[in-house]
Design an enzyme around this catalytic site. Structure first.
Site, PDB file in Angstrom:
ATOM      1  N   HIS A 115       0.800  -1.234   0.000  1.00  0.00           N
ATOM      2  CA  HIS A 115       0.000   0.000   0.000  1.00  0.00           C
ATOM      3  C   HIS A 115       0.829   1.279   0.000  1.00  0.00           C
ATOM      4  CE1 HIS A 115      -3.398  -2.521   0.303  1.00  0.00           C
ATOM      5  NE2 HIS A 115      -3.468  -2.678   1.604  1.00  0.00           N
ATOM      6  N   HIS A 189      -9.645   1.871   0.927  1.00  0.00           N
ATOM      7  CA  HIS A 189      -9.478   0.731   1.829  1.00  0.00           C
ATOM      8  C   HIS A 189     -10.536   0.687   2.940  1.00  0.00           C
ATOM      9  CE1 HIS A 189      -7.336  -2.496   3.821  1.00  0.00           C
ATOM     10  NE2 HIS A 189      -6.440  -2.484   2.851  1.00  0.00           N
ATOM     11  N   ASP A 261      -7.618 -13.307   0.901  1.00  0.00           N
ATOM     12  CA  ASP A 261      -6.798 -12.100   0.762  1.00  0.00           C
ATOM     13  C   ASP A 261      -6.152 -12.171  -0.621  1.00  0.00           C
ATOM     14  OD1 ASP A 261      -5.384  -9.815   1.115  1.00  0.00           O
ATOM     15  OD2 ASP A 261      -4.270 -10.454   2.906  1.00  0.00           O
ATOM     16  N   GLU A 324     -11.334  -4.041  -2.561  1.00  0.00           N
ATOM     17  CA  GLU A 324     -10.472  -2.964  -3.046  1.00  0.00           C
ATOM     18  C   GLU A 324     -10.312  -3.123  -4.555  1.00  0.00           C
ATOM     19  OE1 GLU A 324      -6.844  -3.440  -0.509  1.00  0.00           O
ATOM     20  OE2 GLU A 324      -8.293  -4.645   0.563  1.00  0.00           O
TER      21      GLU A 324
HETATM   22  C1  BGC Z   1      -4.198  -6.643   2.003  1.00  0.00           C
HETATM   23  C2  BGC Z   1      -3.984  -7.391   3.287  1.00  0.00           C
HETATM   24  C3  BGC Z   1      -3.507  -6.417   4.317  1.00  0.00           C
HETATM   25  C4  BGC Z   1      -4.505  -5.301   4.461  1.00  0.00           C
HETATM   26  C5  BGC Z   1      -3.953  -4.226   5.351  1.00  0.00           C
HETATM   27  C6  BGC Z   1      -5.218  -5.609   2.222  1.00  0.00           C
HETATM   28  O1  BGC Z   1      -5.369  -4.874   1.060  1.00  0.00           O
HETATM   29  O2  BGC Z   1      -4.559  -7.489   0.946  1.00  0.00           O
HETATM   30  O3  BGC Z   1      -3.033  -8.422   3.130  1.00  0.00           O
HETATM   31  O4  BGC Z   1      -3.287  -7.013   5.554  1.00  0.00           O
HETATM   32  O5  BGC Z   1      -4.767  -4.725   3.225  1.00  0.00           O
HETATM   33  O6  BGC Z   1      -4.794  -3.872   6.305  1.00  0.00           O
END
Ligand code: BGC
Length: 360
Positions: A115, A189, A261, A324
């Site tokens: 991210h 998010h 995930d 997302e």
């Molecule tokens: C990811 C997860 C991550 C989370 C963070 C998601 O977009 O795929 O692996 O832990 O974001 O909070």
């Protein structure tokens, strides 16, 4: 303060808090004609609250968030509600090569980047202006990321619009331009729990994703590069099923993700409906529309009960889920994935809609 101009009476601004750097943070509340409300702060472009009606017409907050502003300002470990940039999800080994040059970015999710890095867009001060001539209450958020910020090339000029329509949809439009070749993958998010009770798990929510394939991952959650058919596997959400139905199946990919995930390879292209989530008890339904090729469905497997929730109790394991919309994780290193490159003179432009309704 309430904005008086036409179409702006439905935007209110109030003081939210002060960051350690001394930035004064405001909260902007968008309200539509039905009374649906979305709260956005200029720290990280974070949505701190979003209400949706249940089958009795009761509007309740359905997005996870902290009870104290400082928990957003001092790290936001789960990226609750935030705008994500410059690159949503993971980039393998925290590096990529573009036009012959290798860029090292921060390993904030060892050995990868997650991210955008520790100081990604979710930690930045976004300038917010209500849009005067918009049909529905709209906020314009802008942020300019300097050349080299978090290791990424090019000065990236970013605009995000949040619009709350009268049909209970939150529309998010993203735009970016650069002065050097770079990579970009912006997303939102928010974690949803349509029950409105943030200490309850989301495994009873029924999910449908319009995707025949997903991207299997390695141990560090980087796609292997191969697409895999969902048919006959726990990853098959082509017809609606409870999130919890297969989540504990004996499946190597579910073990790697500690649940879901993964990125689903969305069917079709252009602006289209890509997912629906229904919560039977409340009757709330959420539809997701996007023009992006992928969606990361994350079932809140890293939520660990360390924080209080806004409705009482703690943010335990799987008490929220994210959808997302995005380009694929690690696309900068995977030539077979849709390209996430942006060159000078081009405009990055994408849109995602989260639409709320009631199913009786
Ligand atoms: C990811 C997860 C991550 C989370 C963070 C998601 O977009 O795929 O692996 O832990 O974001 O909070």
């Amino acid at each position: 303060m309430r904005f008086k101009k036409k179409n702006m009476e439905n935007i209110q601004v109030s003081n939210y808090g002060v960051t350690a750097k001394g930035d004064s943070i405001q909260k902007y509340t968008l309200t539509n004609k039905n009374g649906m409300k979305v709260d956005v702060i200029n720290f990280g472009g974070i949505i701190t609250s979003l209400t949706a009606p249940d089958k009795n017409g009761k509007y309740e907050d359905v997005v996870l968030g902290f009870t104290k502003p400082d928990d957003y300002f001092n790290g936001n470990p789960y990226y609750f509600g935030a705008l994500i940039g410059r690159y949503g999800n993971r980039i393998a080994n925290a590096k990529f090569t573009l036009e012959g040059k290798t860029y090292d970015i921060e390993k904030n999710d060892v050995p990868n980047t997650l991210h955008g890095g520790k100081e990604g867009f979710h930690t930045k001060f976004w300038n917010i202006e209500p849009v005067k001539d918009a049909k529905s209450p709209t906020l314009k958020l802008t942020y300019t990321s300097a050349d080299g910020e978090e290791g990424y090339p090019g000065k990236l000029t970013t605009t995000v619009l949040y619009t709350l329509t009268d049909d209970n949809a939150l529309e998010i439009s993203y735009e970016a331009t650069t002065d050097k070749a770079t990579v970009v993958n912006l997303t939102q998010h928010s974690y949803f729990n349509l029950s409105g009770n943030f200490s309850k798990t989301i495994t009873d929510h029924e999910l449908q994703i319009y995707a025949d394939k997903f991207l299997p991952v390695n141990e560090t959650l980087i796609p292997t590069g191969k697409e895999k058919a969902v048919q006959g596997s726990p990853f098959d959400f082509t017809t609606s099923k409870p999130i919890g139905k297969d989540i504990n199946a004996n499946d190597d990919q579910l073990k790697k993700g500690k649940g879901y995930d993964h990125n689903w390879v969305l069917n079709g292209s252009g602006m289209r409906s890509i997912a629906k989530v229904y919560h039977p008890e409340s009757g709330r339904e959420m539809e997701v529309l996007t023009d992006q090729p992928g969606v990361q469905f994350y079932s809140g497997n890293f939520l660990d009960g360390k924080f209080d929730t806004k409705s009482g109790g703690k943010n335990e394991f799987r008490t929220g889920f994210c959808l997302e919309t995005q380009h694929f994780p690690d696309a900068p290193n995977q030539a077979s994935f849709p390209s996430a490159e942006l060159k000078p003179g081009e405009k990055y432009q994408t849109k995602t809609i989260y639409k709320f309704s009631v199913k009786k």
